[in-house]
Structure formats: structure tokens, C-alpha cells
Design a protein around this motif. Structure first.
Motif, PDB file in Angstrom:
ATOM      1  N   ASP A 250       0.973  -1.155  -0.120  1.00 40.30           N
ATOM      2  CA  ASP A 250       0.056  -0.232   0.073  1.00 40.30           C
ATOM      3  C   ASP A 250       0.683   1.199  -0.057  1.00 40.30           C
ATOM      4  O   ASP A 250       1.711   1.265   0.969  1.00 40.30           O
ATOM      5  N   GLN A 251       0.512   1.995  -0.966  1.00 35.17           N
ATOM      6  CA  GLN A 251       1.676   3.155  -1.139  1.00 35.17           C
ATOM      7  C   GLN A 251       1.554   4.370  -0.137  1.00 35.17           C
ATOM      8  O   GLN A 251       2.679   4.883   0.395  1.00 35.17           O
ATOM      9  N   HIS A 253       1.007   3.578   2.971  1.00 33.99           N
ATOM     10  CA  HIS A 253       1.691   3.047   4.206  1.00 33.99           C
ATOM     11  C   HIS A 253       3.038   3.053   4.241  1.00 33.99           C
ATOM     12  O   HIS A 253       3.929   3.594   4.931  1.00 33.99           O
ATOM     13  N   GLN A 321      -5.032   1.472   9.849  1.00 32.40           N
ATOM     14  CA  GLN A 321      -5.376   2.769   9.373  1.00 32.40           C
ATOM     15  C   GLN A 321      -5.362   3.812  10.257  1.00 32.40           C
ATOM     16  O   GLN A 321      -4.997   4.955   9.839  1.00 32.40           O
TER      17      GLN A 321
END
Length: 349
Positions: A250-251, A253, A321
Motif C-alpha cells: 500500500d503506497q 503505508h 489505518q
């Protein structure tokens, strides 16, 4: 095929080259480089060809077998802020805990078992040889204890391929080659989702370059953090995971993890200056970096469920998240005016 989609076949290396440290040295490779390739700290796409060829030779395999293309490494979300952000747990992979005594590695292991049990995992501990009374605190969250590699194989295989399993063993079983033999036997019967935790109860692991051989995840504990009661005392700069590499990452992250790591790396340098000369001697731009690093480090502490009776604080779970959102807010200065003490041992902000 994109370079970002490449990663080492770590489990193959584990099976084929049990003592990778000495084998790597023998062919002129630095064990640290090999370790960083395994955990993804150095991407396969950016590594030297001669390094990959030497590893393939050691494993007696082709480069096609050594390098896996495009396969996603699934992350187990532990809801422990610093682990999920900096060194995510690879599902079905092997994580090595590198710590001296009294740095809290057994508390982290116990907490992991507690959290994984609530997610339906079966937890198994292969007992080390010798007397380690400190393991008593872990046993409360262990479903099955075993005394040998053969017994462990029997117990795990009896659970079946549908069961999620978290398994822990001491370094003594790594040195004998027993762990690699066990992992190989389990793979042969299709038991792919056994997530393995390796630890060293003697603390000698801190002095070795590649103490457990190839790993998917490395949790390096930090003497300075534990001395200042910043728990979990897992070093966010030197801990790493293969989950963080590749195009599947996930970019958001990745971007936040990189920013946070850069801030903490500089903060650690500034801390040593502040300890000698005081905050007032820092230039204003560096003072802001220092203050934000201080707040981020405080935020990364977390109350554990297994420590509630000792700390009097309720355990906290924070989703990845929420961690990303909170860390970004700290990095962007939203908490610059917040008292740093109010960020210690909280859940999400």
C-alpha cells in the motif's frame, strides 16, 4: 516483469542453506546484505547480480527458483502500532526477535499469542532445552506445548491445513537445523500458513550478524527504548519486513513509514546532542524535528493486554489505518502543541 515485483524465495533459502551466515561469508557475501535482501530492506531489483548468483549457487537452484515474481506477501495486522507500521508480520513467514534479556521480547511474544488467539489462531510453543522460568508468563497464552521437533510436527499436522497456526521456538532449535527440517516437512504436506516466531532466551543473538538465517520479518529490540520504558521496545529504524517491499505494498503505508523512519532516525541523532548540550542549543528547524520525533516516539508506545495487571492500564488495539492517520498528523505538525506526556501509552489519537 517489473523490478518491484521481485522478491527472494526466503523459505527455499532456509531449507537449502541452514547456516547461511557462514556460507555467505565463505563466498564473499556480507551476512548483513543477505539479511537485508531476505527482509526486503534491500530490494531484489537493486541488488547486485553477483550477489543473487552466489545465493543461487549456495542454494543449488536456478535464479528463477531463487527469485519469486509478483507474489503478494500477506500481512497479519497485529493492531500494535510500531509493528504494523515499521515491520509488519508476514503471514506464514518467519519472524526473528533480536533482543537482550529484559528488553521485553517475551512480553511481545505473549501479547502476540494473546492477540492471535482472539483471531482464531492455535498457538504452539516448542519448549527450549534448559530451565527458563521466565517462560511461565508466556504459557498462559499457549494452546499446545511440545518437547521435540517430531512432536511439534505431529501436533501441527494433526491440526490440518485449514487452521491458522502461530508457532514459537528458541534459537537452540535453529542452531541444530531442527526448525528448517520442520518447516520443510510441513511444506511437503501443504501446511503453508504456519507463522513462526524465533527468539533467543540467552540474549546472545544481539551479537550475531544473521542469528536466525533468512527471515521475512525482523524485530530488533532497542536498549535505549527499554531503558526509558518505551514499550514495546522494538527499534523502528532497524526492524524491517518483506511485507514492505514490492508493488503490492500500500503506497500510503510505504510513504508514511518512510517519512516516519526518516524523522526518527534524525531524532535519535539529535537526542544525543540534546543530552550533551541541551535543547536550547538546537537551531529552530532542528528543534521542530526533535519535538516531532519525541511525540512520534511517545505515540508508538502502547499498553498491552497481557501487562494490564502490572501496569494498571487497559490494553489497546489500534488499526493500521488509524495508526497511519495518527502518524501522518504528528509528522504534519498537528500535535506540535500537544504535551508529549499525553501521547505516552495511548491507543489511537
Amino acid at each position: 516483469m517489473e523490478k518491484d515485483n521481485l522478491r527472494l524465495n526466503v523459505s527455499l533459502l532456509r531449507r537449502r542453506v541452514p547456516n547461511l551466515t557462514s556460507a555467505a561469508k565463505a563466498v564473499g557475501l556480507r551476512p548483513a546484505t543477505v539479511s537485508n535482501l531476505c527482509t526486503g530492506k534491500i530490494s531484489v531489483g537493486k541488488s547486485e547480480v553477483r550477489t543473487l548468483v552466489a545465493l543461487a549457487d549456495l542454494a543449488e537452484c536456478s535464479l528463477d527458483e531463487l527469485i519469486i515474481r509478483g507474489e503478494k506477501i500477506e500481512m497479519i495486522e497485529t493492531k500494535i502500532k510500531t509493528l504494523d507500521l515499521f515491520a509488519p508480520l508476514a503471514k506464514g513467514g518467519t519472524v526473528g526477535l533480536v533482543a537482550r534479556k529484559n528488553m521485553g521480547q517475551l512480553v511481545v511474544l505473549s501479547e502476540m499469542f494473546y492477540r492471535l488467539k482472539t483471531e482464531g489462531y492455535t498457538t504452539i510453543l516448542l519448549m527450549p532445552e534448559g530451565d527458563f522460568p521466565e517462560l511461565q508468563d508466556v504459557l498462559g497464552n499457549v494452546d499446545i506445548t511440545t518437547q521435540s521437533i517430531d512432536e511439534t510436527y505431529e501436533k501441527i499436522s494433526a491440526l490440518g491445513t485449514e487452521k491458522e497456526i502461530a508457532f514459537a521456538a528458541d534459537k537452540g532449535h535453529v542452531v541444530t537445523g531442527g526448525i528448517y527440517e520442520l518447516q520443510g516437512r510441513l511444506q511437503q504436506i501443504g501446511m503453508e500458513s504456519v507463522t513462526t516466531f524465533l527468539l533467543d532466551l540467552t540474549g546472545e543473538v544481539m551479537d550475531e550478524e544473521m542469528p536466525y538465517g533468512p527471515l521475512e520479518t525482523l524485530w530488533q529490540f532497542d536498549a535505549d527504548l527499554s531503558a526509558r520504558y518505551r514499550f514495546p521496545a522494538v527499534n523502528p529504524v532497524s526492524s524491517t519486513s518483506s511485507v514492505l517491499e514490492g508493488a503490492h505494498m500500500d503506497q500510503n503505508h510505504f510513504f508514511i513509514q518512510q517519512r516516519a523512519q526518516k524523522l526518527l532516525r534524525r531524532y535519535r541523532e539529535l537526542r544525543s546532542l540534546v543530552n550533551v548540550r541541551g535543547e536550547e542549543n538546537l537551531p529552530s528547524s532542528e528543534l521542530q524535528t526533535f519535538k516531532r520525533g519525541e511525540r512520534l516516539e511517545a505515540y508508538l508506545t502502547q499498553p498491552f493486554y497481557v501487562a494490564e495487571e502490572y501496569t494498571g492500564q487497559k490494553g489497546e488495539s489500534v488499526s493500521l489505518q488509524d495508526t497511519l492517520k495518527d502518524v501522518q498528523a504528528i509528522l504534519d505538525g498537528s500535535y506540535d502543541s500537544q504535551d508529549v506526556e499525553r501521547l505516552n501509552y495511548v491507543g489511537k489519537l
